[in-house]
Write an enzyme that holds these catalytic residues in place. Structure first.
Site, PDB file in Angstrom:
ATOM      1  N   LYS A 120       7.693  70.153  11.197  1.00 41.72           N
ATOM      2  CA  LYS A 120       7.569  68.578  10.914  1.00 41.72           C
ATOM      3  C   LYS A 120       6.945  67.109  11.577  1.00 41.72           C
ATOM      4  CE  LYS A 120      10.067  65.879   7.517  1.00 41.72           C
ATOM      5  NZ  LYS A 120      10.787  65.696   6.324  1.00 41.72           N
ATOM      6  N   SER A 137      10.572  64.540   2.063  1.00 47.11           N
ATOM      7  CA  SER A 137       9.514  63.658   3.164  1.00 47.11           C
ATOM      8  C   SER A 137       9.165  64.481   4.008  1.00 47.11           C
ATOM      9  CB  SER A 137      10.875  63.536   4.244  1.00 47.11           C
ATOM     10  OG  SER A 137      11.165  63.870   4.515  1.00 47.11           O
ATOM     11  N   SER A 147      15.340  65.666   1.374  1.00 48.82           N
ATOM     12  CA  SER A 147      14.038  65.461   1.653  1.00 48.82           C
ATOM     13  C   SER A 147      13.810  67.045   2.117  1.00 48.82           C
ATOM     14  CB  SER A 147      13.809  65.166   3.905  1.00 48.82           C
ATOM     15  OG  SER A 147      14.211  63.781   2.953  1.00 48.82           O
TER      16      SER A 147
END
Length: 472
Positions: free
Chosen positions: A79, A155, A179
Site C-alpha cells: 500500500k 483506505s 481500512s
C-alpha cells in the site's frame, strides 16, 4: 488448466516450490493484467515492472538453490502509505507525487528478504489514508470489480481491488479505523486487522496504537500465510505480542471447536440505519454459525452514541501530523485540510485527555468481547457506495459524517486493539459482496482465523459465497 492469477496465494507458492510455476513468468503474467485492467479498477498508483522482474529472477535463483521461503517468488504489492526504498511514495497525495522513499518499512524488508515476495507496485490509497473511500488526485479511483460504478472502499481500496480483480494474489494493507476490512467487504475478499502489537510498525508508529498492517487475500488461509510473514516483532516496538503457539497458517487449518459467539447489529452512531440486505446477510451468517454447532448469543451493542467522540480529535491530530510544506497546503483534498485544521486546534492537554478517553472506550468494548470466543457484526452498514457518493468536497464535515454512517462497526476494534476479520460469505441477488465481520479478544488472532476458515468453508459449501475473481 487454471490461469496463474486464478490460483490462490498458497497454490502459487506451492507451485513455485515444486518448480511447476516460474516466478518470472508469474510476475510477467500479473504485469500484463495490470497493464490491461488497472485503469478500470484503480488498483495501483505506481507499477514497478523492472523491480518486479529483477526480484522474480532473484527468487527463481533461490528456488533453484533449494530455498523454501514462505512466499518465495509470489507477488505481494504494498500500500502506498508504506515506504519502499527507491520507489515513488505518495501517501495518496499530489503534494508527494514525485517523492521517492529513502528507506524500507520493516514490513517491506520482511516481505521481500525473509518471505521472498515480489513487489509489483504500490497500491492506491486516499490522501494520507484518511477516508473510507479511495479517491485522490493522482489517478483513477479504486473500484470494486463487481460493479465499476461503485467504490472499493478505503483506505486500502487499491489493495482490495487488486486482489479482487486478479491483479495480485494477496496484498499488504493497513487499518487505523477499518481500512482493511472496509475495502475487503466492498471487494468481496478477506481482510484481517490483527491485534495491536501483532505486526510491527517499525521504524515508524503513530503512538496511539490505532493503525496496524495486515493481509488482504482471497481466502482465509492465504491471509493467514501472509500474516505469518508480517508478524515478526522488532526491537523497541511500543506494543508487542509474543509469537503464537502455532503459525497462523496452521491455525487456519485447525478446527475451532464449539465457540460462544456474541452478535450485535445495532450501530453505536446515532441515526445510522443498517441496509436490509446487510441485515439479511447477518441473519444468514448467524444461522450458518449455529448450524456449525456454535452458541450464538444476542448481546447489546456495548457502546452508546457519543462514546467514540474522542476518536475524532485523535484522528485529526494524526492528519495534522503529516509534514506538508505550508505553501502546498492548498493542494490537499478538502477533507484533509478540514481534518488538519481541526488537528492543529487540539492542544497537547486536549490530545492527552482524548487518548485517555479513547482508551476507556476501548476497555468498554473489550470488556463486552471478553466473555465470548468471538463476536459477529456486519462489516459495513451499507452496500458498496457509488464512486463519489461519500465524498463531499464542498462540505468536509458532511463527508466525514457520511463515512461514519457507512462504517459504524469497524473503528471500535481499532480503539480496543482487538483482532477482526471481514469475510465475503454473503452476496446480494445482484452479485454484490456483503462482508461479515468476526472479532475476538486481544491476541486471539489464531482462534479467530480458525473460526473464519470454518465459516468460509461452510459458506462456500452452502453456496452462500466466497471470494472470487471479479474482473477480466
Amino acid at each position: 488448466m487454471a490461469e496463474p492469477f486464478e490460483l490462490t496465494l498458497v497454490e502459487q507458492a506451492a507451485a513455485i516450490r515444486r518448480r511447476e510455476l516460474s516466478p518470472v513468468e508469474l510476475a510477467e503474467h500479473y504485469l500484463r493484467r495490470i497493464e490491461r485492467l488497472n485503469d478500470s479498477v484503480g488498483a495501483y498508483l505506481t507499477v514497478t515492472p523492472e523491480r518486479a522482474l529483477a526480484q522474480a529472477r532473484r527468487a527463481e535463483r533461490r528456488v533453484m538453490e533449494g530455498e523454501e521461503a514462505a512466499l518465495l517468488g509470489v507477488p505481494v504489492p504494498v500500500k502506498d502509505l508504506t515506504p519502499v526504498r527507491g520507489v515513488r511514495f505518495t501517501s495518496g497525495s499530489v503534494v508527494f507525487a514525485e517523492h521517492v522513499a529513502q528507506e524500507d518499512a520493516y514490513i517491506v524488508t520482511l516481505l521481500r528478504e525473509r518471505a521472498g515476495s515480489v513487489l509489483l507496485g504500490k497500491t492506491n490509497t486516499p490522501e494520507f489514508g484518511l477516508p473510507a473511500y479511495t479517491e485522490n488526485r493522482l489517478g483513477p479511483p479504486a473500484r470494486t470489480p463487481y460493479d465499476l460504478r461503485l467504490g472499493a472502499g478505503g483506505s486500502s481500496g487499491g489493495a482490495a481491488a487488486a486482489v479482487a480483480a486478479g491483479l495480485a494474489p494477496a496484498a499488504q494493507g493497513s487499518d487505523g479505523g477499518g481500512s482493511i476490512r472496509i475495502p475487503a467487504s466492498c471487494c468481496g475478499v478477506v481482510g484481517v486487522k490483527p491485534s495491536r502489537g501483532r505486526v510491527s510498525p517499525a521504524p515508524y508508529g503513530d503512538g496511539n496504537g490505532l493503525a496496524v498492517s495486515g493481509p488482504i487475500a482471497r481466502t482465509v488461509r492465504d491471509a493467514a500465510l501472509l500474516l505469518d510473514a508480517m508478524a515478526v516483532p522488532a526491537p523497541g516496538d511500543p506494543f508487542s505480542l509474543p509469537p503464537p503457539e502455532r503459525s497462523f497458517e496452521q491455525w487456519s487449518r485447525r478446527e475451532p471447536g464449539r465457540m460462544r459467539i456474541a452478535r450485535w447489529a445495532r450501530p453505536d452512531v446515532a441515526g445510522v440505519m443498517v441496509h436490509p440486505e446487510v441485515l439479511a446477510a447477518y441473519e444468514r451468517t448467524s444461522e450458518l454459525l449455529a448450524g456449525l454447532g456454535h452458541e450464538v448469543i444476542d448481546v447489546p451493542q456495548p457502546l452508546e452514541p457519543g462514546d467514540r467522540d474522542p476518536f475524532t480529535p485523535v484522528w485529526a491530530v494524526m492528519a495534522a501530523g503529516v509534514p506538508v510544506p505550508p505553501e502546498r497546503e492548498a493542494e490537499l483534498m478538502p477533507l484533509t485540510r478540514w481534518l488538519r485544521e481541526r488537528g492543529r486546534s487540539v492542544s497537547g492537554l486536549e490530545y492527552t485527555r482524548a487518548l485517555a478517553a479513547m482508551q476507556a472506550v476501548g476497555r468498554k468494548h473489550a470488556a463486552a468481547v471478553a466473555p465470548h470466543d468471538a463476536v459477529l457484526t456486519p462489516t459495513l452498514a451499507q452496500l458498496p457506495a457509488p464512486v463519489g457518493a461519500l465524498r463531499d468536497d464542498a462540505d468536509p464535515e458532511a463527508d466525514f459524517a457520511a463515512q461514519l454512517a457507512f462504517t459504524p462497526f469497524t473503528a471500535p476494534w481499532n480503539i480496543a486493539g482487538l483482532p477482526a476479520v471481514s469475510l465475503p460469505v454473503q452476496w446480494t441477488d445482484s452479485g454484490l459482496p456483503v462482508g461479515m465481520m468476526l472479532g475476538a479478544a486481544h491476541a486471539a488472532d489464531g482462534p479467530l482465523l480458525a473460526l473464519a476458515a470454518q465459516v468460509e468453508a461452510a459458506a462456500t459449501g452452502a453456496g452462500l459465497g466466497s471470494a472470487r475473481i471479479g474482473y477480466g
